[in-house]
Design a protein around this motif. Structure first.
Motif, short mmCIF file in Angstrom:
data_model
loop_
_atom_site.label_atom_id
_atom_site.label_comp_id
_atom_site.label_asym_id
_atom_site.label_seq_id
_atom_site.Cartn_x
_atom_site.Cartn_y
_atom_site.Cartn_z
N LEU A 148 0.83 -1.21 0.00
CA LEU A 148 0.00 0.00 0.00
C LEU A 148 0.86 1.26 0.00
O LEU A 148 0.57 2.22 -0.72
N TYR A 149 1.92 1.24 0.80
CA TYR A 149 2.80 2.42 0.86
C TYR A 149 3.62 2.60 -0.41
O TYR A 149 3.91 3.73 -0.81
N ALA A 150 3.99 1.51 -1.05
CA ALA A 150 4.73 1.63 -2.31
C ALA A 150 3.89 2.41 -3.32
O ALA A 150 4.39 3.30 -4.03
N GLU A 151 2.61 2.10 -3.39
CA GLU A 151 1.70 2.78 -4.32
C GLU A 151 1.49 4.24 -3.92
O GLU A 151 1.54 5.15 -4.75
N ALA A 152 1.27 4.47 -2.61
CA ALA A 152 0.99 5.83 -2.14
C ALA A 152 2.21 6.73 -2.28
O ALA A 152 2.09 7.90 -2.66
N LEU A 153 3.40 6.20 -1.99
CA LEU A 153 4.61 7.01 -2.12
C LEU A 153 4.94 7.27 -3.59
O LEU A 153 5.40 8.36 -3.93
N ALA A 154 4.70 6.29 -4.43
CA ALA A 154 4.94 6.48 -5.86
C ALA A 154 4.05 7.61 -6.39
O ALA A 154 4.49 8.41 -7.23
N ALA A 155 2.83 7.69 -5.88
CA ALA A 155 1.92 8.77 -6.30
C ALA A 155 2.45 10.13 -5.87
O ALA A 155 2.11 11.16 -6.47
N GLU A 156 3.30 10.14 -4.85
CA GLU A 156 3.91 11.38 -4.37
C GLU A 156 5.28 11.62 -4.99
O GLU A 156 5.98 12.57 -4.65
#
Length: 234
Positions: free
Chosen positions: A140-148
């Motif tokens: 989940l964090y990999a996706e959220a951080l990539a979005a940032e």
């Protein structure tokens, strides 16, 4: 602002119980209040019997959706869940038709901002932020951080296994010095791997790790969620 104008917060909790209690204390502490009536009304379902988010994802999603509906029926107007891994079932929770604060997305934004502030925004290029989380939480964090626009630094396979052992120890009530030392070592491993900041991406992490334990910014996902809850409910 009058108390009756405030939104009622519904909390899907119990994953785990100690982390939920600590989160509720944060909400209370972060609310600007001069008396009882100034605080946010909170309806919490602290349900440690939610099926295992790793081994029984479908059953977990079903139960979380049912919890969201019960909180809505009880009067909740905003939903929050102090468990990062269970955010894989955010769609089931949102199906209740209430605003749901995304803990993972809010934490990713806060971690990026914290790292940028620490470095006075002098650097260019993607920043690297380490995450202390379960395997599901890492995804989940990999996706959220990539979005940032941020690269995630992961624990090694061996360190992840050690991390899960520490987390399960906390769930069993062990928050002693050996557990704290282990969590510090895991955070330090992320920094050694190039992390410019660390996310406590499991709500058990802040029960063992303090910002003073690291030489880089530590973003506590439970703290971020509590602040977001106060902001939305006020």
């Amino acid at each position: 602002m009058k108390a009756q104008a405030r939104k009622v917060l519904g909390v899907l909790g119990g994953m785990g119980p100690a982390a939920t209690v600590a989160f509720l204390a944060r909400v209370q502490a972060l609310t600007p209040a001069g008396g009882d009536e100034d605080h946010i009304r909170v309806i919490a379902d602290i349900n440690p019997q939610v099926p295992n988010r790793h081994a029984q994802p479908e059953a977990a999603g079903r139960v979380l959706g049912e919890m969201a509906l019960r909180l809505k029926a009880a009067g909740a107007e905003v939903l929050a869940m102090p468990c990062n891994t269970a955010h894989a079932h955010a769609a089931a929770i949102r199906a209740a038709g209430l605003p749901f604060i995304d803990m993972v997305a809010e934490t990713a934004k806060a971690a990026k901002a914290g790292a940028a502030k620490e470095e006075a925004t002098a650097r260019t290029g993607a920043r690297r932020i380490g995450v202390l989380a379960t395997l599901g939480g890492e995804a989940l964090y990999a996706e959220a951080l990539a979005a940032e626009g941020v690269e995630m630094v992961r624990l090694s396979e061996a360190d992840r296994a050690r991390f899960m052992s520490v987390v399960f120890g906390v769930k069993a009530g062990d928050v002693g010095s050996a557990q704290r030392a282990a969590m510090r070592d895991l955070a330090a491993a992320l920094v050694a791997a190039g992390a410019e900041g660390v996310i406590g991406g499991c709500t058990e992490v802040p029960l063992l790790l303090d910002a003073a334990d690291l030489g880089v910014p530590l973003t506590d996902s439970a703290e971020v969620l509590a602040r977001a809850c106060v902001e939305m409910c006020l």
